[in-house]
Design a protein around this motif. Structure first.
Motif, mmCIF file in Angstrom:
data_model
loop_
_atom_site.group_PDB
_atom_site.id
_atom_site.type_symbol
_atom_site.label_atom_id
_atom_site.label_comp_id
_atom_site.label_asym_id
_atom_site.label_seq_id
_atom_site.Cartn_x
_atom_site.Cartn_y
_atom_site.Cartn_z
ATOM 1 N N HIS A 127 3.579 -4.938 -26.043
ATOM 2 C CA HIS A 127 3.983 -4.451 -24.707
ATOM 3 C C HIS A 127 5.108 -5.334 -24.180
ATOM 4 N N ASP A 129 7.147 -4.900 -22.030
ATOM 5 C CA ASP A 129 7.296 -4.802 -20.569
ATOM 6 C C ASP A 129 6.235 -5.601 -19.819
ATOM 7 N N LEU A 130 5.169 -6.029 -20.514
ATOM 8 C CA LEU A 130 4.064 -6.698 -19.801
ATOM 9 C C LEU A 130 4.419 -8.147 -19.466
ATOM 10 N N LYS A 268 -2.279 -3.886 -10.216
ATOM 11 C CA LYS A 268 -1.901 -2.571 -10.747
ATOM 12 C C LYS A 268 -1.838 -2.588 -12.265
ATOM 13 N N LYS A 269 -2.033 -3.798 -12.857
ATOM 14 C CA LYS A 269 -1.977 -3.920 -14.316
ATOM 15 C C LYS A 269 -3.281 -4.553 -14.810
ATOM 16 N N CYS A 290 -8.667 3.870 -15.829
ATOM 17 C CA CYS A 290 -7.436 3.287 -15.277
ATOM 18 C C CYS A 290 -6.532 4.404 -14.762
ATOM 19 N N LYS A 291 -6.507 5.507 -15.482
ATOM 20 C CA LYS A 291 -5.673 6.647 -15.063
ATOM 21 C C LYS A 291 -6.157 7.156 -13.696
ATOM 22 N N ILE A 295 -4.013 2.681 -12.332
ATOM 23 C CA ILE A 295 -3.758 1.320 -12.835
ATOM 24 C C ILE A 295 -3.148 1.422 -14.233
ATOM 25 N N GLU A 296 -2.142 0.608 -14.488
ATOM 26 C CA GLU A 296 -1.500 0.571 -15.805
ATOM 27 C C GLU A 296 -2.415 -0.186 -16.760
ATOM 28 N N TYR A 298 -3.318 -1.912 -20.507
ATOM 29 C CA TYR A 298 -2.700 -2.523 -21.688
ATOM 30 C C TYR A 298 -3.784 -2.965 -22.667
#
Ligand code: KG4
Ligand code: ZN
Length: 343
Positions: A127, A129-130, A268-269, A290-291, A295-296, A298
């Motif tokens: 990830h 982006d994380l 949010k993650k 999470c959906k 919430i995102e 990972y």
């Protein structure tokens, strides 16, 4: 010579002897794992003395392979990272001694890494982006079920933990009780696919005085009681239904806790990590919850959830660029706490 930072990482905290080369913290150039599972299976669990001996036999091999596969040498890498705790002391010592010997011989910086922080960092591999801050639910064996607030690279705060068994231990104990043997998690997951997850209603463990903590020993006892009752009544046990219903109870508690904690703290993650994070039913439930909560979510690939050295290389990289250096007196610390440095 490239200006990328290359870390050689070594992991030997339990029953995998592993080495990896990681570039700039996110790019895994090699990830070699020599598993001892077949050996420990004979005894129904990890035998510490055997684990240490096997690590001694395999550690040079995995390091050589990791360097070869990455196209690197001991001279071309920038630093050596090694797990120094928590874990089995005799097992940890093998990796620590190897890393110290290489660091001394090649005059390379040495970075002692926390195994569980490594599990968290496995999320960075796939990830790009994380970035912190995020919340991480760690679900491993050996007492490690934690909710961790990842405040920054190398900055962790435990906000919840198990009061008794870790989720992975519950999988291992229930697997033993229904005759599946070691390693329990993957065997329960496989058998659960043939069972009905609603067949038996096992309790969803709650810790009365805390929303953030976990408890799995009550669930484990409830499965054992169910099996005893069946035996006493002379009823045949449908092991697939027990596996599926038990797994559902664990997955339900873990996912609802994780999502509730993220909501409460305004995160949010949400990431997951550790051996149990490789469980497909758990991942599916996390995706769904999470959906719903916006919430995102990972998670690492299964190979980066169970013990490996790539995650140690990632964590070691961030520790290294944060200036962490270990001396040649680095020691194994079996009970090392998250977010602390010792030894
Ligand atoms: O993180 P890990 O590989 O090692 C520790 O640091 O403890 O976690 C090991 C735990 C074991 O209890 C194992 O049964 C569990 O993770 N595990 C699983 C699965 N794969 C491993 N639990 C459930 N489902 C799986 N597929
Ligand atoms: Zn682990």
């Amino acid at each position: 010579m490239s200006d990328k930072i290359k870390i050689l990482a070594i992991e030997s905290s339990c029953d995998e002897t592993a080495a990896a080369v990681v570039e700039d913290g996110r790019c895994v150039k090699s990830n070699i794992i020599s598993s001892q599972i077949e050996l420990h299976k004979l005894y129904g669990g990890v035998v510490p003395e055997i684990a240490s001996r096997k690590h001694v036999e395999k550690v040079n091999f995995v390091v050589r392979e990791a360097l070869k596969e990455a196209g690197e040498t001991l001279d071309s890498i920038d630093a050596i990272a090694v797990t120094y705790g928590p874990g089995l002391v005799g097992a940890l010592l093998v990796g620590v001694a190897e890393a110290k010997a290489l660091a001394f011989a090649k005059k390379k910086p040495l970075v002692g890494v926390h195994h569980i922080e490594g599990h968290i960092c496995a999320n960075y591999i796939e990830h790009p982006d994380l970035e912190p801050p995020f919340l991480c639910l760690i679900v491993s064996g050996g007492g490690h079920t934690h909710l961790v607030d990842v405040k920054d690279y190398g900055k962790y705060e435990i906000i919840g933990c198990t009061r008794d068994d870790a989720a992975g231990e519950a999988f291992d104990k229930v697997a033993r009780a229904i005759g599946l043997g070691y390693p329990g998690g993957p065997k329960i997951e496989a058998l659960a696919k043939e069972g009905d997850k609603n067949a038996i209603s096992f309790p969803r463990a709650k810790v009365n005085d805390s929303k953030m903590d976990f408890s799995f020993s009550g669930l484990k006892s409830s499965v054992l009681n169910y099996l005893n009752k069946c035996e006493m009544k002379g009823e045949e046990v449908n092991r697939a239904d027990v596996a599926a219903s038990f797994q559902e109870a664990v997955v339900d508690v873990l996912s609802s806790h994780g999502v509730e904690a993220a909501k409460e703290l305004g995160y949010k993650k949400l990431a997951i990590a550790g051996g149990v994070a490789s469980n497909g039913a758990f991942r599916a439930k996390m995706i769904e919850r999470c959906k719903e909560a916006g919430i995102e979510f990972y998670h690492p690939s299964p190979i980066f959830c169970t013990d490996n050295a790539a995650m140690i290389g990632v964590c070691g990289y961030y520790d290294y660029i944060n200036g962490v250096r270990s001396g040649l007196d680095l020691n194994a610390v079996p009970g090392l706490k998250i977010g602390t440095r010792q030894g």
